[in-house]
Design an enzyme around this catalytic site. Structure first.
Site, PDB file in Angstrom:
ATOM      1  NE  ARG A 185       2.918  51.475  31.999  1.00 29.91           N
ATOM      2  CZ  ARG A 185       3.000  52.354  32.987  1.00 29.91           C
ATOM      3  NH1 ARG A 185       4.119  52.462  33.689  1.00 29.91           N
ATOM      4  NH2 ARG A 185       1.980  53.118  33.304  1.00 29.91           N
ATOM      5  CD  GLU A 217       0.954  50.869  45.030  1.00 28.22           C
ATOM      6  OE1 GLU A 217       1.310  51.736  45.847  1.00 28.22           O
ATOM      7  OE2 GLU A 217       1.602  50.589  44.014  1.00 28.22           O
ATOM      8  CE  LYS A 223      -2.601  55.240  40.333  1.00 29.47           C
ATOM      9  NZ  LYS A 223      -2.596  54.390  41.493  1.00 29.47           N
TER      10      LYS A 223
END
Length: 753
Positions: free
Chosen positions: A340, A90, A350
């Site tokens: 992750r 993104e 983020k």
């Protein structure tokens, strides 16, 4: 017509609800049918063929996620032998090291695991740009630059927003099927609805009656007042949403999924929401935008992705991912979730990274303390370091936290082989060499007598030394350093109070000067900054005499024409390995230590010129000898021709793992010294004992002296000092002691040879 449409819609919904009520989020559905149809057999064969009959990169299976034979055939016709993955970040921030792991997986490691030949590997770089409020041209540009810098070459670069029209048309299809509806429930009402559905699902899973545990107070809440509205009404209102006829938040388009599922992601997810925000890529053409859940699976299918790889937090989205593709009868890629990347002493959320930047805890997205690709590049980490680190970490489903030292060690191994050497003083002390002229004259005469003209050609004088840029790689060339009458040493190489455990310079003590070949002896402390408690100037002399003290250390130095610079030494961003929810309180206020008056070897002048520096590529790197690895920072404005402009270095990593030891008190130092003295005395006593023969052990060894008066022919005592006889049992024990001494002598002699 309307009644027929409603009847069809209700029929589809009844059939669909019946199917999904049997599914549970964390269970694997297996086929129970005893008769396998020809179509199923064909589909299975095509699936195996399409995926090289491999069992790797397989996640939790869902029976209704299987492709039809026609879908598989169409996919095979399109891809042929190609296996395709995608990397879909993104553009709402900068890429971080977790994205580097994802890139490594999607561009390389996944294919390695699958055994795909290089010529058949394809990866699409897709901007998952469905949230224009958080996206910007800056982020879009940075993502592309970081991807390129890391060396990955996508098959094509795409944008989810390029599919906005198709996504809109697919939404219309689901409305017409009775599987999507326009909803006016507020955010708070939806939260109440989802909580109630979850309570009822938990009750069912425990074998309890959901109507008793969590009764439905009103059908307006569950399934919701808009869920069974007519298709025509939803088509009209969805079109009005597209035309901008409603307020933000007034309506959403929701998917008619399954409120009886144990997976809350099946509780009628939002597919579209109204946002009057200009899109950074698509422009002003839309005032409603698709959600991530609605978009990414459809884009995967449209782009003929074989493996949709994500991290484990998306595992619960496997059901809605396949539900959407099932409802639209689209090709279904394989989904694989990997753990992750979690690294000590940093955060990769983020939201937290944005807070670090917005709250000015760091200099920006590219601050060298940040785990972003830009920050790591600015700190001196190269693409080879990051890609090698990601290869070593690998990709599995096991959750773990990687030690930061693993990244540091990867950097050291890489930089050791590629960085040129230079000497620097971060916190310099001025050293005036009082006998410089005499030593220079002596050295010049020696050179004239012992060296040929060819050997001395190009040398300024006797104190200019040629130094390899790398001790292991001659191809990196060499440079010269000149010992001048004034030099600078680092403050860590001098102490006012000397002790046996310290090997650096101190008053009336000698150390070696690197490359010089002689000693530097401190004669006088000239100046001390009383306010800071720091020594600022010394007077020393050079000692090149043949009988000079052999130094225990050789310190680095910088000549008086060294280049002034600023050096920033970076440590961990947090004081705890795994930051908690109170992470802002756990920030390390010593994560950046600035040395504004540092000085570096002048031989690097051209190498560190600002013309070589950019925020988008790896900048000139150096190993400051005995200090660490450093890189020229983007704040540098230094002009090598004029010698003007600021020169800034960032420390990438120390030369070896740092161990932080407390400074010892005088009492603790005294204990250490006493321990060392005892060890020394014990060693001397052992050496003395090794000079005693086996036969003389009980006559001469200190621990036996004065104990015995008579001995037999083997040297074993027969009488005590008072004339009494030694018992036979005691003599046997003494004989054993003598035997031990004999063995000790043999072992000692062997060690000396």
């Amino acid at each position: 017509s309307q009644s027929v449409s409603q009847s069809v819609s209700q029929s589809i919904h009844v059939q669909y609800s019946s199917l999904f009520s049997q599914l549970h989020h964390y269970s694997t559905v297996t086929a129970t049918t005893t008769t396998v149809t020809t179509a199923t057999t064909t589909a299975t064969k095509m699936t195996e063929e399409a995926n090289n009959t491999t069992k790797v990169l397989e996640g939790r299976k869902l029976e209704w996620a299987e492709n039809s034979p026609s879908a598989l055939q169409a996919h095979k016709d399109h891809n042929g032998p190609i296996v395709r993955t995608r990397f879909p970040p993104e553009p709402n921030g900068y890429l971080h090291i977790g994205h580097a792991k994802s890139m490594n997986m999607n561009f390389s490691l996944a294919f390695e695991k699958l055994g795909v030949p290089i010529e058949h590997r394809r990866t699409i770089f897709r901007y998952d740009d469905t949230n224009p409020e958080a996206e910007s041209e800056e982020y879009i540009d940075s993502l592309q630059r970081d991807l390129t810098w890391l060396g990955w070459e996508p098959e094509v670069t795409t944008y989810s927003s390029d599919n906005f029209q198709k996504l809109y048309e697919f939404a219309v299809v689901l409305i017409k099927k009775g599987l999507a509806y326009v909803c006016d429930m507020s955010k708070q009402e939806v939260e109440v609805q989802r909580e109630l559905a979850m309570k009822r699902a938990n009750a069912r899973n425990k074998g309890l009656d959901p109507d008793e545990v969590a009764p439905i107070p009103s059908p307006d809440i569950l399934p919701g007042r808009n869920r069974d509205t007519p298709v025509e009404r939803n088509l009209k209102m969805f079109e009005n949403m597209r035309l901008g006829m409603y307020e933000e938040g007034q309506y959403t388009l929701r998917l008619k999924m399954d409120f009886e599922s144990s997976n809350p992601n099946m509780y009628d997810l939002v597919a579209y929401r109204i946002k009057y925000v200009r899109h950074p890529h698509a422009g002003d053409g839309w005032c409603m935008y698709p959600s991530y859940d609605w978009t990414h699976g459809i884009c995967d299918s449209l782009e003929h992705i074989d493996y949709s790889i994500c991290t484990l937090e998306f595992e619960t989205r496997r059901e809605p991912y396949y539900w959407i593709l099932w409802a639209l009868d689209l090709y279904k890629p394989k989904v694989y979730e990997m753990s992750r990347l979690n690294i000590e002493y940093t955060v990769l959320s983020k939201r937290r990274l944005i807070k670090l930047v917005d709250s000015k805890y760091v200099r920006g997205w590219d601050d060298p303390r940040m785990p972003t690709i830009s920050g790591l590049r600015r700190r001196g980490y190269t693409k080879d370091i990051l890609n090698s680190f990601c290869n070593d970490v690998g990709a599995t489903r096991a959750m773990n936290v990687v030690e930061m030292e693993k990244l540091f060690q990867t950097a050291r191994l890489n930089l050791s082989a590629t960085s040129r050497r230079a000497m620097a003083a971060l916190d310099p002390i001025k050293v005036v060499i009082t006998n410089y002229a005499q030593e220079l004259e002596k050295k010049t005469k020696q050179d004239a007598e012992t060296k040929t003209e060819a050997e001395t050609e190009g040398m300024n004088h006797g104190f200019t030394f040629s130094v390899q840029n790398s001790p292991t790689d001659e191809s990196l060339g060499s440079h010269t350093v000149t010992l001048t009458d004034v030099i600078y040493i680092d403050s860590t190489d001098f102490r006012l109070q000397d002790n046996d455990m310290y090997y650096g310079l101190a008053p009336n003590k000698a150390v070696g000067l690197k490359y010089f070949g002689g000693n530097l002896v401190c004669d006088e402390v000239v100046s001390i900054n009383e306010e800071q408690g720091k020594v600022t100037e010394l007077k020393c002399h050079l000692d090149t005499s043949e009988d000079r003290v052999k130094p225990k250390s050789w310190i680095t130095w910088v000549p008086k024409d060294g280049i002034s610079c600023e050096v920033r030494v970076y440590g961990h961003l947090f004081v705890v390995p795994e930051p908690t929810d109170r992470w802002e309180e756990e920030l390390n206020d010593k994560s950046e230590i600035v040395y504004p008056n540092a000085i570096v070897d002048p031989s690097v002048k051209e190498y560190v010129d600002a013309k070589h520096v950019s925020k988008w590529h790896s900048n000139p790197a150096l190993q400051f000898e005995r200090v660490g690895y450093f890189v020229v920072d983007v704040d540098t404005k230094f002009d090598s021709k004029t010698g003007q402009g600021t020169l800034v270095f960032n420390r990438t990593v120390s030369l070896k793992e740092e161990t932080f030891k407390k400074e010892l008190s005088a009492e603790e130092i005294a204990k250490v010294e006493a321990r060392k003295a005892k060890n020394k005395a014990d060693l001397e006593a052992k050496e003395a004992k090794m000079n005693i023969s086996v036969k003389d052990l009980f006559r001469l060894a200190p621990e036996y002296q004065g104990m015995y008066s008579q001995f037999n022919e083997d040297g074993i005592p027969t009488h005590m000092a008072d004339g009494s006889e030694v018992s036979k049992s005691a003599m046997k024990k003494l004989a054993k002691d003598q035997k031990k001494h004999e063995k000790a002598l043999a072992s000692w002699a062997k060690s000396k040879n």
